[in-house]
Design a protein around this motif. Structure first.
Motif, PDB file in Angstrom:
ATOM      1  N   PRO A 270       0.892  -0.972  -0.196  1.00 53.38           N
ATOM      2  CA  PRO A 270      -0.172   0.201   0.002  1.00 53.38           C
ATOM      3  C   PRO A 270       1.024   1.259  -0.218  1.00 53.38           C
ATOM      4  CG  PRO A 270       0.087  -0.936   2.122  1.00 53.38           C
ATOM      5  CD  PRO A 270       1.022  -1.841   1.631  1.00 53.38           C
ATOM      6  N   TRP A 271      -0.008   2.369  -0.520  1.00 50.42           N
ATOM      7  CA  TRP A 271       0.727   2.931  -0.299  1.00 50.42           C
ATOM      8  C   TRP A 271      -0.018   4.479  -0.279  1.00 50.42           C
ATOM      9  CZ3 TRP A 271       2.548   7.675  -5.180  1.00 50.42           C
ATOM     10  CH2 TRP A 271       2.846   8.762  -4.436  1.00 50.42           C
ATOM     11  N   GLN A 272       0.071   5.761   0.457  1.00 49.45           N
ATOM     12  CA  GLN A 272      -0.981   6.597   0.575  1.00 49.45           C
ATOM     13  C   GLN A 272      -0.239   7.620  -0.652  1.00 49.45           C
ATOM     14  OE1 GLN A 272      -1.900   8.414   4.618  1.00 49.45           O
ATOM     15  NE2 GLN A 272      -3.833   9.044   3.200  1.00 49.45           N
ATOM     16  N   ASP A 273      -1.369   8.170  -2.102  1.00 46.99           N
ATOM     17  CA  ASP A 273      -0.585   9.314  -2.806  1.00 46.99           C
ATOM     18  C   ASP A 273      -1.315  10.134  -2.660  1.00 46.99           C
ATOM     19  OD1 ASP A 273      -1.760  10.487  -5.184  1.00 46.99           O
ATOM     20  OD2 ASP A 273      -0.137   9.026  -6.091  1.00 46.99           O
ATOM     21  N   PRO A 274      -0.664  11.426  -2.628  1.00 46.53           N
ATOM     22  CA  PRO A 274      -0.573  12.663  -2.325  1.00 46.53           C
ATOM     23  C   PRO A 274      -2.217  12.983  -2.964  1.00 46.53           C
ATOM     24  CG  PRO A 274       1.428  12.562  -2.070  1.00 46.53           C
ATOM     25  CD  PRO A 274       0.746  11.719  -3.305  1.00 46.53           C
ATOM     26  N   ASP A 275      -2.353  12.569  -3.935  1.00 45.12           N
ATOM     27  CA  ASP A 275      -3.834  12.941  -5.172  1.00 45.12           C
ATOM     28  C   ASP A 275      -4.804  11.899  -5.085  1.00 45.12           C
ATOM     29  OD1 ASP A 275      -2.549  16.021  -5.559  1.00 45.12           O
ATOM     30  OD2 ASP A 275      -1.068  14.722  -7.353  1.00 45.12           O
ATOM     31  N   ALA A 276      -4.419  10.610  -5.421  1.00 40.74           N
ATOM     32  CA  ALA A 276      -5.106   9.641  -5.236  1.00 40.74           C
ATOM     33  C   ALA A 276      -5.699   9.015  -3.875  1.00 40.74           C
ATOM     34  CB  ALA A 276      -4.915   8.800  -6.341  1.00 40.74           C
ATOM     35  N   GLY A 277      -5.082   9.654  -2.230  1.00 39.82           N
ATOM     36  CA  GLY A 277      -5.313   8.460  -2.129  1.00 39.82           C
ATOM     37  C   GLY A 277      -4.352   7.271  -1.360  1.00 39.82           C
ATOM     38  N   TRP A 278      -5.449   6.087  -0.441  1.00 45.13           N
ATOM     39  CA  TRP A 278      -4.624   5.212  -0.273  1.00 45.13           C
ATOM     40  C   TRP A 278      -5.136   4.285  -1.968  1.00 45.13           C
ATOM     41  CZ3 TRP A 278      -1.151   3.322   2.976  1.00 45.13           C
ATOM     42  CH2 TRP A 278      -0.974   4.402   3.963  1.00 45.13           C
ATOM     43  N   GLN A 279      -4.015   3.596  -2.446  1.00 47.24           N
ATOM     44  CA  GLN A 279      -3.610   2.697  -3.485  1.00 47.24           C
ATOM     45  C   GLN A 279      -2.817   1.580  -3.451  1.00 47.24           C
ATOM     46  OE1 GLN A 279      -1.553   5.064  -6.301  1.00 47.24           O
ATOM     47  NE2 GLN A 279      -3.699   5.579  -7.256  1.00 47.24           N
ATOM     48  N   VAL A 280      -3.276   0.427  -4.279  1.00 47.89           N
ATOM     49  CA  VAL A 280      -2.219  -0.360  -3.813  1.00 47.89           C
ATOM     50  C   VAL A 280      -1.032  -0.904  -4.963  1.00 47.89           C
ATOM     51  CG1 VAL A 280      -1.427  -2.948  -3.832  1.00 47.89           C
ATOM     52  CG2 VAL A 280      -3.352  -1.494  -1.615  1.00 47.89           C
ATOM     53  N   LEU A 281       0.459  -1.025  -5.199  1.00 46.45           N
ATOM     54  CA  LEU A 281       0.760  -0.735  -5.958  1.00 46.45           C
ATOM     55  C   LEU A 281       1.240  -2.496  -6.469  1.00 46.45           C
ATOM     56  CD1 LEU A 281       2.921   2.325  -5.969  1.00 46.45           C
ATOM     57  CD2 LEU A 281       0.945   1.895  -6.647  1.00 46.45           C
TER      58      LEU A 281
END
Length: 293
Positions: free
Chosen positions: A78-89
């Motif tokens: 998981p990574w919290q994108d500054p614009d898109a919010g929480w994502q899974v890469l």
């Protein structure tokens, strides 16, 4: 687990999506791929820190089947994108890379030979170019509409094979049994085995040589059959053990180890009660809730 990653990329390549390059690389270098998809599932685990050119990954990935002999870990975090919010890469990590170690912690009830050790990743660099999928964290994504239909027939074929072996050993053991109840138990065993075989064969037919539609309807049909197959495999093996009486409980006959092995069939996604929720929601014309996953 290597097979279902290859199968998913075979599907993608057939349908005009990225996948061919990975298949060629696996074939050329004879790479063994290890998946953490079932353990990570929709939310994934671990942490990613953004750095120049990519990310620094820290995580412990459990149930990484085949990891002691693997080359590449196909994983996510998981990574919290500054614009898109929480994502899974999603991305690959070399199992021989710096900061990556396979733990000696696979001590299960059954399936002891699967080598599903955990993989510990400490400060490993993941290049930006290695990211192959970005998706919202916790939501069902199209990727699973490809993975589940190709993975579950492969996985459940293993457990069907376990059930067949247990049934074969029970038939041989019970051939001269004087117990009048034995035929009833073997009859139950045979019915359960037939149900397991039919469910698995139907799953394979649904994939239609990678021509299936990757959508919720296909996933629904596959996971229903997965539950039916898993329960039937467990019942087959239980009846095989029961038909053999006390000797079936002893290690020397081998059925007890098959009984332990087949218990693992439950834990592959989607587990029985979650499948009921998933299927029941679709039957009501509703989108399956997050609890179904």
């Amino acid at each position: 687990m290597h097979q279902h990653i290859v199968a998913a990329n075979r599907y993608n390549a057939r349908h005009g999506r990225p996948g061919q390059a990975l298949l060629e690389k696996v074939a050329a270098s004879e790479l063994v791929l290890v998946s953490t998809g079932a353990g990570d599932w929709l939310a994934s685990n671990g942490s990613l820190e953004k750095v120049e050119g990519g990310f620094v990954l820290n995580a412990v990935k459990h149930f990484a089947s085949g990891s002691p002999a693997g080359d590449v870990l196909v994983t996510s975090a998981p990574w919290q994108d500054p614009d898109a919010g929480w994502q899974v890469l999603h991305f690959p990590v070399s199992l021989r890379g710096e900061g990556v170690s396979v733990l000696d912690n696979w001590h299960p009830l059954g399936m002891r030979g699967s080598g599903s050790n955990s993989v510990k990743i400490e400060n490993a660099f993941v290049p930006e170019a290695s990211i192959v999928v970005r998706r919202p964290r916790g939501d069902f994504h199209m990727i699973w509409s490809v993975v589940l239909p190709v993975a579950l027939p492969l996985i459940m074929s293993v457990y069907c094979g376990v059930a067949r072996e247990a049934a074969a050993r029970a038939r041989e053991r019970c051939r001269t049994s004087p117990d009048p109840v034995t035929p009833y138990l073997l009859g139950e065993m045979e019915n359960a085995l037939t149900a397991a075989e039919l469910a698995v064969e139907s799953m394979i037919m649904l994939t239609d040589e990678f021509r299936f539609e990757a959508n919720l309807e296909t996933v629904n049909e596959v996971v229903k059959r997965k539950t039916i197959a898993a329960e039937a495999c467990k019942l087959t093996t239980a009846k095989a053990l029961e038909a053999c009486g006390g000797p079936g409980f002893m290690r020397g006959n081998g059925i007890e180890s098959l009984f332990r092995d087949v218990m693992a069939s439950h834990f592959h996604p989607i587990q029985e009660k979650r499948q009921h929720l998933f299927t029941g929601s679709l039957a009501m014309g509703q989108q399956p809730p997050g609890q179904a996953f």
